[in-house]
Design a protein around this motif. Structure first.
Motif, mmCIF file in Angstrom:
data_model
loop_
_atom_site.group_PDB
_atom_site.id
_atom_site.type_symbol
_atom_site.label_atom_id
_atom_site.label_comp_id
_atom_site.label_asym_id
_atom_site.label_seq_id
_atom_site.Cartn_x
_atom_site.Cartn_y
_atom_site.Cartn_z
ATOM 1 N N ILE A 160 15.204 2.580 0.019
ATOM 2 C CA ILE A 160 14.037 3.020 0.790
ATOM 3 C C ILE A 160 14.472 3.955 1.913
ATOM 4 N N ALA A 161 15.575 3.618 2.599
ATOM 5 C CA ALA A 161 16.074 4.484 3.684
ATOM 6 C C ALA A 161 16.418 5.868 3.155
ATOM 7 N N ILE A 162 17.057 5.937 2.003
ATOM 8 C CA ILE A 162 17.400 7.231 1.403
ATOM 9 C C ILE A 162 16.140 8.014 1.065
ATOM 10 N N ALA A 163 15.154 7.326 0.480
ATOM 11 C CA ALA A 163 13.894 8.001 0.127
ATOM 12 C C ALA A 163 13.177 8.512 1.379
ATOM 13 N N LEU A 164 13.167 7.715 2.432
ATOM 14 C CA LEU A 164 12.485 8.117 3.669
ATOM 15 C C LEU A 164 13.192 9.271 4.361
ATOM 16 N N GLU A 165 14.495 9.345 4.204
ATOM 17 C CA GLU A 165 15.264 10.435 4.806
ATOM 18 C C GLU A 165 14.775 11.798 4.329
ATOM 19 N N LYS A 166 14.309 11.842 3.103
ATOM 20 C CA LYS A 166 13.800 13.102 2.538
ATOM 21 C C LYS A 166 12.557 13.577 3.274
ATOM 22 N N TYR A 167 11.813 12.624 3.854
ATOM 23 C CA TYR A 167 10.578 12.944 4.556
ATOM 24 C C TYR A 167 10.731 12.713 6.046
ATOM 25 N N GLU A 168 11.927 12.972 6.540
ATOM 26 C CA GLU A 168 12.250 12.702 7.939
ATOM 27 C C GLU A 168 11.242 13.372 8.869
ATOM 28 N N ASN A 169 10.478 12.559 9.539
ATOM 29 C CA ASN A 169 9.580 13.020 10.592
ATOM 30 C C ASN A 169 9.560 11.950 11.669
ATOM 31 N N GLU A 170 8.950 12.238 12.796
ATOM 32 C CA GLU A 170 8.986 11.292 13.917
ATOM 33 C C GLU A 170 8.448 9.921 13.541
ATOM 34 N N GLY A 171 7.361 9.885 12.779
ATOM 35 C CA GLY A 171 6.787 8.605 12.384
ATOM 36 C C GLY A 171 7.665 7.838 11.428
ATOM 37 N N GLY A 172 8.436 8.552 10.616
ATOM 38 C CA GLY A 172 9.291 7.906 9.635
ATOM 39 C C GLY A 172 10.611 7.411 10.181
ATOM 40 N N LEU A 173 10.973 7.853 11.379
ATOM 41 C CA LEU A 173 12.255 7.443 11.947
ATOM 42 C C LEU A 173 12.323 5.935 12.154
ATOM 43 N N ALA A 174 11.228 5.348 12.572
ATOM 44 C CA ALA A 174 11.207 3.897 12.789
ATOM 45 C C ALA A 174 11.516 3.164 11.489
ATOM 46 N N LEU A 175 10.941 3.636 10.406
ATOM 47 C CA LEU A 175 11.184 3.004 9.117
ATOM 48 C C LEU A 175 12.608 3.248 8.635
ATOM 49 N N ILE A 176 13.128 4.442 8.873
ATOM 50 C CA ILE A 176 14.513 4.726 8.488
ATOM 51 C C ILE A 176 15.456 3.789 9.246
ATOM 52 N N VAL A 177 15.229 3.624 10.543
ATOM 53 C CA VAL A 177 16.075 2.728 11.345
ATOM 54 C C VAL A 177 15.948 1.297 10.823
ATOM 55 N N ASP A 180 0.845 -1.185 0.000
ATOM 56 C CA ASP A 180 0.000 0.000 0.000
ATOM 57 C C ASP A 180 0.885 1.242 0.000
ATOM 58 N N TYR A 181 0.958 1.918 -1.140
ATOM 59 C CA TYR A 181 1.768 3.124 -1.266
ATOM 60 C C TYR A 181 0.925 4.390 -1.131
ATOM 61 N N SER A 182 -0.296 4.272 -0.712
ATOM 62 C CA SER A 182 -1.220 5.402 -0.746
ATOM 63 C C SER A 182 -0.835 6.553 0.168
ATOM 64 N N ASP A 183 -0.135 6.263 1.245
ATOM 65 C CA ASP A 183 0.187 7.316 2.203
ATOM 66 C C ASP A 183 1.689 7.362 2.412
ATOM 67 N N TYR A 184 2.420 7.728 1.386
ATOM 68 C CA TYR A 184 3.878 7.689 1.368
ATOM 69 C C TYR A 184 4.504 8.368 2.569
ATOM 70 N N CYS A 185 4.149 9.610 2.836
ATOM 71 C CA CYS A 185 4.802 10.371 3.905
ATOM 72 C C CYS A 185 4.340 9.930 5.286
ATOM 73 N N GLY A 186 3.181 9.364 5.392
ATOM 74 C CA GLY A 186 2.653 8.996 6.698
ATOM 75 C C GLY A 186 3.001 7.588 7.128
ATOM 76 N N GLY A 187 3.945 6.974 6.477
ATOM 77 C CA GLY A 187 4.337 5.622 6.875
ATOM 78 C C GLY A 187 3.468 4.566 6.249
ATOM 79 N N GLY A 188 2.900 4.823 5.072
ATOM 80 C CA GLY A 188 1.985 3.896 4.433
ATOM 81 C C GLY A 188 2.641 2.734 3.726
ATOM 82 N N PHE A 189 3.962 2.574 3.822
ATOM 83 C CA PHE A 189 4.620 1.427 3.215
ATOM 84 C C PHE A 189 4.357 0.212 4.088
ATOM 85 N N ARG A 190 3.309 -0.491 3.805
ATOM 86 C CA ARG A 190 2.982 -1.646 4.624
ATOM 87 C C ARG A 190 2.419 -2.755 3.729
#
Length: 168
Positions: A45-62, A9-19
């Motif tokens: 994916i980590a590089i792409a998520l870094e661009k949208y670094e927010n608290e919710g995305g940190l878990a995915l970046i890690v 599900d890519y519908s909510d890219y910035c909100g952590g929708g990669f599930r």
């Protein structure tokens, strides 16, 4: 549009929708991808998520940085994610982020390594898990702080170590 269980599900890219819709679908998909390709995908994916670094995305970046075996990113983002989790009282989650960082501790500067051991022992202790791993982490922190000639941190960790032994 109907999605199949194996679709992402890519519908909510910035909100952590990669599930994945189901964990079994994720495991099945990952089993079909070579280890080297998995590392590359995690890295991208980590590089792409870094661009949208927010608290919710940190878990995915890690998560993706660890999957890519990217020690530099894990050591950068795991402590931040841990601090954010601590602010909300999620000490198990904070300890988990720090535990991920400790897998890459050999790549860390001495001061960061000492702080990681210290913080992991603290967060894990707050979850009422006081075992040899926690005590050993405090010992590692003490050794590293001594090497850095940080008597204040050595004293603080010795106090915590004595408290851990008292609790046990």
């Amino acid at each position: 549009m109907v999605r199949h269980a194996h679709e992402v599900d890519y519908s909510d890219y910035c909100g952590g929708g990669f599930r994945f819709r189901h964990e079994l679908a994720r495991l099945g998909t990952m089993a079909g991808i070579s280890i080297n390709r998995q590392k590359r995908l995690h890295h991208e994916i980590a590089i792409a998520l870094e661009k949208y670094e927010n608290e919710g995305g940190l878990a995915l970046i890690v998560h993706h940085s660890a999957g890519a075996l990217d020690a530099k990113r894990v050591l950068k983002y795991a402590p931040i994610a841990s601090k954010n989790a601590t602010k909300t009282g999620a000490h198990r989650e904070a300890a988990a982020y720090l535990g991920t960082a400790l897998k890459f501790v050999d790549e860390a500067e001495t001061e960061l390594a000492a702080q990681l051991y210290e913080d992991w022992a603290y967060e894990t202790g707050l979850t009422l898990r006081i075992d040899e791993d926690v005590i050993e982490a405090r010992r590692h922190a003490i050794t590293l702080w001594r090497a850095l000639k940080r008597k204040d941190k050595v004293g603080e960790n010795l106090r915590c170590l004595s408290r851990l032994h008292w609790y046990r």
